[in-house]
Enzyme design. Structure first.
Site, PDB file in Angstrom:
ATOM      1  N   SER A 108       0.834  -1.196   0.000  1.00  0.00           N
ATOM      2  CA  SER A 108       0.000   0.000   0.000  1.00  0.00           C
ATOM      3  C   SER A 108       0.875   1.255   0.000  1.00  0.00           C
ATOM      4  CB  SER A 108      -0.968  -0.053   1.185  1.00  0.00           C
ATOM      5  OG  SER A 108      -2.016   0.872   1.031  1.00  0.00           O
TER       6      SER A 108
ATOM      7  N   HIS B  13      -4.820  -1.678  -4.061  1.00  0.00           N
ATOM      8  CA  HIS B  13      -6.152  -2.104  -3.600  1.00  0.00           C
ATOM      9  C   HIS B  13      -7.208  -1.956  -4.703  1.00  0.00           C
ATOM     10  CE1 HIS B  13      -4.141  -2.165   0.202  1.00  0.00           C
ATOM     11  NE2 HIS B  13      -4.097  -0.858   0.321  1.00  0.00           N
TER      12      HIS B  13
END
Length: 243
Positions: free
Chosen positions: A134, A170
Site C-alpha cells: 500500500s 487495492h
C-alpha cells in the site's frame, strides 16, 4: 548478500493471519526475501512502519511473524527519534526493507526530514531489496492515489521516484481506486501507472517490470496508460504468476 540488480517488489499484500500468532509473512514477503539471494544464514529484514506512526504493538506482531519464518528483523522507527545517527549503516545491513501501509503523504514527509529518502535510494542501488504494501508500494513510484488526506482519494506526486511511473493499490477491494487512477492518468497528473489487486505484487529490476506475482488465486495486476490521440486512460491486464 544483495540482489544482482536494484530490485523493488511493490505490493498490495504480504501479511496473512498467523496460526498461533497475529501475523505471518505471506508469500509476497517470502518472495522479496528470495529475491535478495541470501543463503547460508538467516535473512535480515528491516521493517519500516512510518506510515502507521511506528506502532509498538505492530512491531511486536512483526517480531512474532519473523520468529515463525526464521528471519532476523529490525525496526526502523522514526518516532520519537531514529534508532541511530547512521541510518545508512542501519538500512544497508539488511537484505530486505519492507515498508508497511498507512499514510504515504506522512511517510514521505517524515522520511525527507531524516534524510531516509537518500538512504533508501542508496540501498536500492546497492542491491537491498525494497518492498512494501500500500503506502509501502506507492512510495517507490512518482506517486499514486491515496486516502492520506481523508476518505476522498487524492493524488500524491512527490514519491521517491525510483520507479518513473504511477502506482495504484487495492484495485479490487476499494471501489474508488480504479476510477481515481484512470482520472489521474487521463489528466496527466500521473504518468503510466502500474496497479495491483489485494494480494498482488510487481517485481521491478532497475526501472523495468520483470513480472507481476500474486499470493491470492484471483489477484490481478494492471497497467493504465493515457492514449495520446484521445486523452483517455486505457487499462491493460498484466500476466500474473501465482506464488
Amino acid at each position: 548478500m544483495a540482489a544482482d540488480h536494484p530490485t523493488i517488489l511493490a505490493t498490495s499484500g504480504g501479511w496473512r493471519s498467523g496460526h498461533r500468532t497475529q501475523l505471518e509473512f505471506g508469500p509476497l514477503i517470502h518472495h522479496a526475501i528470495a529475491l535478495s539471494g541470501v543463503t547460508g544464514r538467516r535473512p535480515r529484514l528491516c521493517h519500516v512502519g512510518t506510515a502507521g506512526g511506528d506502532q509498538l504493538y505492530f512491531n511486536a506482531w512483526v517480531d512474532e511473524a519473523a520468529r515463525v519464518a526464521g528471519v532476523e528483523v529490525s525496526h526502523l522507527n522514526l518516532f520519537p527519534m531514529p534508532p541511530t545517527a547512521d541510518l545508512a549503516d542501519f538500512v544497508l545491513g539488511n537484505d530486505v526493507v519492507w515498508v508497511n501501509g498507512g499514510s504515504v503523504a506522512n511517510l514521505l514527509a517524515v522520511w525527507r526530514v531524516h534524510g531516509l529518502d537518500a538512504v533508501l535510494r542508496r540501498a536500492w542501488q546497492a542491491g537491498v531489496v525494497l518492498g512494501g504494501v500500500s503506502a509501502g508500494s506507492i512510495c517507490w513510484f512518482t506517486g499514486g492515489t491515496t486516502d492520506s488526506f481523508g476518505p476522498e482519494l487524492r493524488v500524491v506526486t512527490n514519491g521517491l521516484g525510483l520507479l518513473p511511473y504511477g502506482n495504484g493499490v487495492h484495485f479490487d477491494s476499494e471501489a474508488a481506486r480504479r476510477p481515481a487512477v484512470h482520472a489521474a492518468v487521463a489528466s496527466g497528473e500521473l504518468p503510466a501507472t502500474y496497479c495491483t489487486d489485494d494480494g498482488a505484487g510487481l517485481h521491478f529490476r532497475g526501472t523495468e517490470l520483470v513480472e507481476a506475482v500474486a499470493e491470492r488465486p484471483t489477484a490481478g495486476a494492471y497497467l493504465v496508460e493515457r492514449d495520446a490521440a484521445t486523452g483517455v486512460a486505457v487499462e491493460s491486464a498484466l500476466e500474473v504468476r501465482r506464488l
